[in-house]
Scaffold this active site. Structure first.
Site, PDB file in Angstrom:
ATOM      1  N   HIS A 131      25.506  52.024  37.980  1.00 22.14           N
ATOM      2  CA  HIS A 131      26.440  52.080  36.860  1.00 22.14           C
ATOM      3  C   HIS A 131      26.404  50.758  36.121  1.00 22.14           C
ATOM      4  CE1 HIS A 131      29.843  50.496  39.630  1.00 22.14           C
ATOM      5  NE2 HIS A 131      28.864  50.843  40.430  1.00 22.14           N
ATOM      6  N   HIS A 185      30.968  41.337  43.999  1.00 24.35           N
ATOM      7  CA  HIS A 185      30.343  40.496  42.980  1.00 24.35           C
ATOM      8  C   HIS A 185      31.006  39.123  42.897  1.00 24.35           C
ATOM      9  CE1 HIS A 185      33.676  42.667  41.098  1.00 24.35           C
ATOM     10  NE2 HIS A 185      33.730  41.769  40.143  1.00 24.35           N
ATOM     11  N   GLU A 213      38.212  36.381  35.883  1.00 27.87           N
ATOM     12  CA  GLU A 213      38.819  37.683  35.634  1.00 27.87           C
ATOM     13  C   GLU A 213      40.297  37.682  36.025  1.00 27.87           C
ATOM     14  OE1 GLU A 213      36.676  40.431  38.021  1.00 27.87           O
ATOM     15  OE2 GLU A 213      34.733  40.019  37.071  1.00 27.87           O
ATOM     16  N   HIS A 237      40.554  36.367  39.836  1.00 27.65           N
ATOM     17  CA  HIS A 237      39.315  36.022  40.527  1.00 27.65           C
ATOM     18  C   HIS A 237      38.544  35.095  39.597  1.00 27.65           C
ATOM     19  CE1 HIS A 237      40.234  40.197  42.154  1.00 27.65           C
ATOM     20  NE2 HIS A 237      40.418  39.378  43.169  1.00 27.65           N
ATOM     21  N   HIS A 264      34.629  38.810  45.289  1.00 23.49           N
ATOM     22  CA  HIS A 264      35.642  39.865  45.357  1.00 23.49           C
ATOM     23  C   HIS A 264      34.960  41.215  45.189  1.00 23.49           C
ATOM     24  CE1 HIS A 264      35.273  38.751  41.109  1.00 23.49           C
ATOM     25  NE2 HIS A 264      35.767  39.928  40.775  1.00 23.49           N
TER      26      HIS A 264
END
Length: 440
Positions: free
Chosen positions: A287, A330, A336, A360, A366
């Protein structure tokens, strides 16, 4: 006058808009004629440099009862729980390289309006990230922000944003953007309200280019709504609260500053219903990166690098086969800040609740918690998966988000957030063959 009936809107994004609350209030052929209709004053509000390229230039001409300069001098006001880069609020304590998560901000037990209810989580050179929690409308007071534009994301409770250029009403799963310098008042349409704010101190938010996606998809320009002109002609003891270089200032003003009878331009407030977002995704395997869910961006001076991205994770259908469907584990160069407006986020089974938030930062590892990982690795990916009843979002920025002291000391900071990954046990077995069909 500002109507009590539901507001009316124009559709579009980034266009040159024109609207008048009284017929003939907009001058014809001139922005600043010697004599403005109805005895109004002409005033230009510039949101970008005068010489910015035409496609990026933001300005509006306002035709108002009194110029914006008509008020008493500003004096310093209590900042409350509002912090900023200029005020040193992002450098009070060292920024930890840990994943952080907070419970929802509680509603104060005393009467608290939108301005008093602001609570700064953190920020950087590009943005400030705030929460708000209020239980009453702003009474006889108005607010303006000279430091940046405000992206308001309600989580609970409807808001009525009475601005100089008209009225916006928003509810959870809708957003509003108030441009830099626009004066406004926040009225609560429910007994209390709570939500998130991204204060964008860089270039104004814009729609991203679609590139290889083509001419349709993501957020469509026609789904954005801009207010029709409305005005207040009211005199009385009001106060104007201004945010300027990170601090709050107060000035007495003898009339409502929402007295713009007509206007034209593109430096305007707007709203958007997140439920209208047209999500794009893979129909084979894997994705795309989360940038495929980009709603608005604030570009930086570096091509391909945004100062701020506003990304959502809406209801959608996943059909990728032989694929780990939740967000993968990732670490990003970007930082973020996430919030949950409604439902459950598909990568966190517990602890991340509507009204809560997580941070994060750059290169902080995370991803899905242990329970989500376990379910996803045994899911039948030959069947489509519908993700429903959810709406999460992310303020992503290219600079490290530095939490405030009050955020790191807040009772709602979850000290055991790290434990959600501790159940991810070792599965490595060098003698086990590759499972058949695991690669495309």
């Amino acid at each position: 006058m500002l109507p009590d009936s539901p507001p009316r809107y124009q559709s579009g994004f980034g266009n040159e808009f024109a609207t008048e609350a009284l017929p003939g209030a907009l001058p014809v052929g001139r922005n600043s004629p010697q004599h403005v209709p109805y005895g109004l004053y002409a005033e230009q509000l510039s949101g970008t440099a005068f010489t910015a390229p035409r496609h990026a230039n933001r300005r509006s001409w306002l035709y108002r009862i009194r110029p914006a300069a008509v008020h008493q001098p500003f004096a310093r006001w209590d900042d409350g729980r509002l912090r900023s880069l200029h005020g040193g609020g992002f450098d009070e304590v060292p920024t930890p390289p840990n994943p952080l998560r907070w419970d929802p901000l509680p509603i104060a037990p005393i009467a608290t309006d939108f301005v008093d209810g602001l609570f700064t989580i953190g920020g950087n050179e590009a943005c400030g990230i705030h929460l708000y929690a209020a239980n009453r409308s702003m009474q006889s007071r108005f607010f303006q922000n000279a430091d940046g534009e405000l992206l308001i994301v309600p989580q609970s409770g409807r808001l009525r944003l009475a601005t100089e250029l008209g009225i916006l009403e928003i509810e959870p799963q809708e957003i509003a953007v108030i441009p830099r310098g626009i004066r406004f008042r926040v009225d609560l349409l429910d007994s209390q309200a709570r939500g998130y704010i991204c204060e964008n101190t860089g270039s104004p938010f814009r729609l991203p280019d679609l590139g290889v996606i083509g001419s349709n998809g993501l957020a469509n320009p026609r789904d954005f709504q801009i207010p029709i002109a409305a005005y207040e002609d009211i005199e009385g003891p009001f106060e104007l609260i201004a945010k300027f270089r990170g601090h709050l200032w107060r000035a007495a003003i003898g009339h409502s500053p929402l007295d713009v009878v007509a206007w034209h331009g593109n430096h305007v407030p707007y709203k958007y219903d997140l439920r209208r977002f047209n999500a794009i995704g893979s129909i084979s395997y894997d994705h795309p990166d989360p940038s495929i869910f980009l709603v608005l961006q604030s570009p930086s001076d570096t091509a391909g690098v945004d100062a701020i991205d506003f990304v959502i994770f809406p209801p959608r259908i996943l059909v990728m086969q032989d694929t780990f469907r939740p967000p993968w584990f990732h670490r990003n160069i970007a930082s973020e800040f996430m919030g949950l407006i409604h439902g459950q986020y598909d990568a966190k089974s517990q602890g991340f609740v509507p009204g809560g938030a997580s941070l994060h930062n750059c290169m902080v590892g995370h991803g899905p918690d242990a329970e989500t990982f376990a379910k996803a690795t045994v899911a039948n990916t030959r069947q489509a998966q519908s993700i429903t009843d959810t709406m999460a979002f992310m303020f992503e920025t290219s600079a490290i988000i530095r939490p405030t002291r009050q955020a790191l000391e807040a009772p709602g900071l979850q000290p055991d957030y790290f434990k959600c990954w501790q159940g991810l046990i070792k599965h490595f077995d060098p003698t086990r063959a590759v499972r058949e069909g695991s690669a495309p």
